[in-house]
Write a protein that holds these residues in place. Structure first.
Motif, short mmCIF file in Angstrom:
data_model
loop_
_atom_site.label_atom_id
_atom_site.label_comp_id
_atom_site.label_asym_id
_atom_site.label_seq_id
_atom_site.Cartn_x
_atom_site.Cartn_y
_atom_site.Cartn_z
N ARG A 51 0.79 -1.19 0.01
CA ARG A 51 0.05 -0.14 0.06
C ARG A 51 1.03 1.31 -0.02
O ARG A 51 0.90 2.14 -0.87
N GLY A 52 2.07 1.32 0.67
CA GLY A 52 2.75 2.41 0.86
C GLY A 52 3.33 2.73 -0.73
O GLY A 52 3.57 3.88 -0.82
N LEU A 53 3.95 1.74 -1.14
CA LEU A 53 4.66 1.73 -2.35
C LEU A 53 3.56 2.23 -3.49
O LEU A 53 3.88 3.07 -4.51
N TYR A 54 2.32 1.66 -3.84
CA TYR A 54 1.11 2.30 -4.41
C TYR A 54 1.12 3.52 -4.28
O TYR A 54 0.75 4.36 -5.22
N GLU A 55 0.93 4.18 -2.96
CA GLU A 55 0.78 5.69 -2.69
C GLU A 55 2.26 6.29 -3.20
O GLU A 55 1.92 7.61 -3.65
N ASP A 56 3.17 5.81 -2.96
CA ASP A 56 4.45 6.67 -3.42
C ASP A 56 4.17 6.59 -4.96
O ASP A 56 4.83 7.77 -5.55
N PHE B 278 -4.19 -0.34 -8.47
CA PHE B 278 -3.58 -1.30 -7.63
C PHE B 278 -4.06 -1.24 -6.14
O PHE B 278 -4.53 -2.08 -5.67
N LEU B 279 -4.25 0.26 -6.07
CA LEU B 279 -4.85 0.43 -4.38
C LEU B 279 -6.49 -0.20 -4.39
O LEU B 279 -6.62 -0.66 -3.52
N ALA B 280 -7.08 -0.12 -5.40
CA ALA B 280 -8.45 -0.58 -5.57
C ALA B 280 -8.30 -2.03 -5.28
O ALA B 280 -9.16 -2.53 -4.73
N TYR B 281 -7.55 -2.60 -5.95
CA TYR B 281 -7.38 -4.00 -6.03
C TYR B 281 -7.28 -4.51 -4.74
O TYR B 281 -7.87 -5.75 -4.25
N GLN B 282 -6.21 -3.91 -4.06
CA GLN B 282 -6.02 -4.52 -2.61
C GLN B 282 -7.00 -4.06 -1.84
O GLN B 282 -7.41 -5.08 -0.85
N ALA B 283 -7.58 -2.77 -1.94
CA ALA B 283 -8.85 -2.68 -1.01
C ALA B 283 -10.05 -3.56 -1.06
O ALA B 283 -10.68 -3.99 -0.14
N GLY C 31 -13.09 -0.46 -2.46
CA GLY C 31 -12.63 -0.96 -4.01
C GLY C 31 -13.17 -0.18 -5.25
O GLY C 31 -12.32 0.35 -5.94
N VAL C 32 -14.50 -0.12 -5.22
CA VAL C 32 -15.26 0.43 -6.26
C VAL C 32 -15.04 1.97 -6.31
O VAL C 32 -14.51 2.44 -7.42
N GLU C 33 -14.85 2.63 -5.25
CA GLU C 33 -14.66 4.15 -5.35
C GLU C 33 -13.18 4.37 -5.70
O GLU C 33 -13.10 5.30 -6.70
N ILE C 34 -12.30 3.62 -5.24
CA ILE C 34 -10.92 3.80 -5.58
C ILE C 34 -10.68 3.56 -7.42
O ILE C 34 -10.03 4.14 -8.08
N ALA C 35 -11.61 2.29 -7.86
CA ALA C 35 -11.22 1.98 -9.12
C ALA C 35 -11.92 2.96 -9.98
O ALA C 35 -11.43 3.33 -11.25
N GLU C 36 -13.09 3.38 -9.79
CA GLU C 36 -13.65 4.51 -10.44
C GLU C 36 -12.93 5.68 -10.56
O GLU C 36 -12.78 6.28 -11.83
N ARG C 37 -12.26 6.19 -9.42
CA ARG C 37 -11.31 7.32 -9.24
C ARG C 37 -10.22 6.98 -10.43
O ARG C 37 -9.55 7.91 -11.06
N SER C 38 -9.61 5.72 -10.21
CA SER C 38 -8.36 5.68 -11.36
C SER C 38 -8.87 5.67 -12.76
O SER C 38 -8.06 6.06 -13.55
N CYS C 39 -10.30 5.04 -13.26
CA CYS C 39 -10.34 5.49 -14.58
C CYS C 39 -10.47 7.09 -14.93
O CYS C 39 -10.19 7.48 -15.96
N ARG C 40 -11.12 7.63 -14.02
CA ARG C 40 -11.13 9.01 -14.26
C ARG C 40 -9.86 9.87 -14.32
O ARG C 40 -9.75 10.77 -15.12
N THR C 41 -8.82 9.40 -13.43
CA THR C 41 -7.56 9.85 -13.43
C THR C 41 -6.71 9.79 -14.73
O THR C 41 -6.31 10.77 -15.16
N ALA C 42 -6.83 8.68 -15.11
CA ALA C 42 -6.24 8.18 -16.45
C ALA C 42 -6.87 8.81 -17.64
O ALA C 42 -6.22 9.34 -18.52
N GLY C 43 -8.20 8.99 -17.60
CA GLY C 43 -8.88 9.87 -18.69
C GLY C 43 -9.01 9.09 -19.92
O GLY C 43 -8.52 8.04 -20.19
N PRO C 44 -9.95 9.69 -20.63
CA PRO C 44 -10.40 9.23 -22.04
C PRO C 44 -9.16 8.99 -23.10
O PRO C 44 -9.34 8.24 -24.21
N GLU C 45 -8.26 9.86 -22.79
CA GLU C 45 -7.06 9.90 -23.71
C GLU C 45 -5.77 9.02 -23.45
O GLU C 45 -4.96 9.12 -24.00
#
Length: 442
Positions: free
Chosen positions: A229-234, A254-259, A267-281
Motif C-alpha cells: 500500500r505504501g509503495l502504491y501511494e508513493d 492497484f490500491l483498489a485491487y488491494q482494498a 475498492g469500487v470508489e478507488i477503481a472509479e477514480r483510477s479510470c477518471r484519473t487516467a482519462g479517455p485519452e
C-alpha cells in the motif's frame, strides 16, 4: 539407466571445467556446442541429429545468435550431450550414474510434470529468467563524478524496468521483491543526489512511479500488504508530480485491487477514480486494464450490472486500433487475459454458467510455466464448479491448482485455494473431495 551412449556425449573432464559448468548453468548452449566441436571433435551435424535440431540452428547458437528456453529442448540437449540434470535445473536423468554427479544441495527438491519431463520448477526458472535478464538488460550510462543525469538515462531505466517485469511471469513476489525494491531505491537515489533538467526530472519521476508499482505488486504477492500500500501511494504521488495520468490511474487501480480484498465498496470508489484519473485519452491498453480492474471491483461488491458494463468497455478498448505507443506495463492485457477476468468476475458473482466457459476457454491456452497465475485462475474455475454443483470436477480442478502452486513464492494461490477448500469441505463424503482435502493438508 540405458546402455546407449550417444556420439555427442561430452567427456567427463570437460563437464568439470568451470567455464563449461558456468555456461551450462546459464543455459548458454552455443558456448557448449562450440567447445564440443573445437575440443571434443563433436560436429554440429551430430549435435543437430541427436538434439533434433536443424544444423543451421546449431550453428547460429554457436555464433551466439538466439537462445534455447523450452523444457523439452533443454531436456533433449541434456540427454544428447549427457549433461547431468542438476547442472541444468532438471532432476536426474534416467541414464545418470549417481557417483560423480550427485547434487550436493540440501534443499528439498519439488518436482512437477510438464510434457513428461520432471522439472525443478523454481530453480529452472530462476536460472532461465536470470540468464535472459543478464543478456537483455540495458546498461545505464555512467553518471560520472558530477552526477549530472543526461536525458537518455530515464529511457534506459524504463527499458531495464520492462525487462525486469518479465520475472513476474514465472516467479512470485517472494522471489522478486528484493530485485524490484532495489531498482526503486536506486532511482530514488538518482532523484535525490543527481542534477538534471526539468524534463529529465519528470521522466525520472515517471520511471520511479512505474518501479514503485512493480515493487508494490511483488510485496502484495508476497503477503507484505502494508508495504504494498505504501509503495502504491508513493507511485501515485510520483506519477502525479510527473504529470503521467495513465500511471497515476494505474497506481489507484492497484490500491483498489488491494482494498477490494477487504471492503468491496472502498475498492469500487478507488477503481472509479483510477479510470477518471487516467482519462479517455489514455492509451487503449491502459483503459482496458483499468476498466477490467473496475469490473472486478464491482464484482467483489456484488454489482453485476456494473461488472458487465466495464467488461464490455474493456473489450471495446482492446479492439481499438490505437496507433499511439502502448506502455509496457499494460502490454500483458490481451483478449485471453480479459476472458480470464470475465470468468473470475462471474465466478465471484456466483454465475457459473457465465464463469465456466470463459475460464475453461482461456485456461486451455494458458501455459503452465506461469504456475502462480494459472493456479490462481484455476481456483476461480473450481469455485464456479462448486457453485454449479459439479463437485467431482471442482475437486479435480482444485487438485491441479494445488499441484501448480507448490514451490511458488506467493501467498495468493494458497489464500484463494483455502476459500475453495472450505466450500468443498461440505462434500467430504465424495471420494474425490476427500482425496483433494488430504492433498491440501499435506
Amino acid at each position: 539407466m540405458t546402455a546407449y551412449e550417444p556420439p555427442t556425449a561430452l567427456p567427463r573432464d570437460m563437464l568439470r571445467r568451470e567455464d563449461v559448468r558456468s555456461a551450462i548453468a546459464a543455459h548458454d548452449f552455443g558456448f557448449v556446442f562450440r567447445i564440443a566441436r573445437s575440443e571434443a571433435g563433436i560436429s554440429y551435424s551430430k549435435i543437430a541429429a541427436e538434439c533434433d535440431m536443424k544444423p543451421e540452428r546449431v550453428g547460429a547458437l554457436a555464433r551466439g545468435e538466439g537462445r534455447v528456453s523450452t523444457f523439452s529442448k533443454i531436456a533433449q540437449i541434456a540427454d544428447a550431450l549427457r549433461i547431468p540434470g542438476h547442472m541444468l535445473g532438471l532432476v536426474s536423468r534416467d541414464w545418470e550414474v549417481a557417483e560423480p554427479y550427485v547434487a550436493t544441495a540440501s534443499a528439498r527438491v519439488i518436482s512437477t510434470q510438464r510434457d513428461g519431463e520432471p522439472v525443478r520448477r523454481r530453480e529452472f526458472f530462476k536460472v532461465s529468467a536470470g540468464v535472459g535478464l543478464a543478456v537483455g538488460l540495458p546498461d545505464v550510462e555512467p553518471l560520472g563524478t558530477s552526477q549530472r543525469i543526461g536525458s537518455k538515462v530515464p529511457e534506459q531505466l524504463r527499458r531495464r524496468t520492462a525487462q525486469l517485469r518479465r520475472l513476474d511471469d514465472v516467479l512470485g513476489g517472494g522471489d522478486t521483491y528484493r530485485v524490484y525494491i532495489g531498482e526503486f531505491q536506486a532511482t530514488k537515489g538518482l532523484l535525490r543526489d543527481g542534477s538534471y533538467s526539468e524534463e529529465t526530472r519528470r521522466e525520472l519521476l515517471s520511471v520511479l512511479a512505474e518501479q514503485a508499482q512493480q515493487a508494490g505488486w511483488a510485496a502484495f504477492d508476497g503477503g507484505k500488504h502494508a508495504v504494498a500500500r505504501g509503495l502504491y501511494e508513493d507511485s501515485y504521488e510520483a506519477a502525479s508530480e510527473a504529470d503521467d495520468s495513465a500511471l497515476a490511474g494505474n497506481a489507484l487501480a492497484f490500491l483498489a485491487y488491494q482494498a477490494g480484498n477487504g471492503d468491496g465498496s472502498a475498492g469500487v470508489e478507488i477503481a472509479e477514480r483510477s479510470c477518471r484519473t487516467a482519462g479517455p485519452e489514455a492509451p487503449a491498453s491502459v483503459r482496458a486494464l483499468l476498466y477490467e480492474r473496475l469490473a472486478w471491483a464491482y464484482a467483489v461488491a456484488g454489482n453485476a450490472g456494473g461488472t458487465e458494463k466495464e467488461l464490455e468497455a474493456a473489450e471495446v478498448a482492446l479492439g481499438e486500433k490505437d496507433q499511439n505507443p502502448q506502455p509496457d506495463w499494460a502490454a500483458w492485457v490481451d483478449g485471453n487475459e480479459l476472458q480470464i477476468m470475465t470468468g473470475r468476475c462471474w465466478a465471484e458473482l456466483r454465475r457459473p454458467l457465465r464463469a465456466v466457459p470463459a475460464l475453461e476457454k482461456a485456461l486451455s491456452q494458458y501455459d503452465e510455466t506461469h504456475a502462480r497465475d494459472k493456479s490462481l485462475y484455476l481456483s476461480w474455475l473450481a469455485d464456479a464448479y462448486v457453485t454449479s454443483g459439479e463437485i467431482e470436477q471442482a475437486a479435480a480442478v482444485t487438485g491441479r491448482a494445488l499441484e501448480l502452486s507448490v514451490g511458488v513464492a506467493s501467498v495468493r494461490p494458497r489464500e484463494r485455494m483455502a476459500v475453495v477448500i472450505r466450500r468443498l469441505g461440505a462434500h467430504r463424503a465424495v471420494p474425490a473431495v476427500a482425496e483433494v482435502l488430504e492433498m491440501a493438508r499435506s
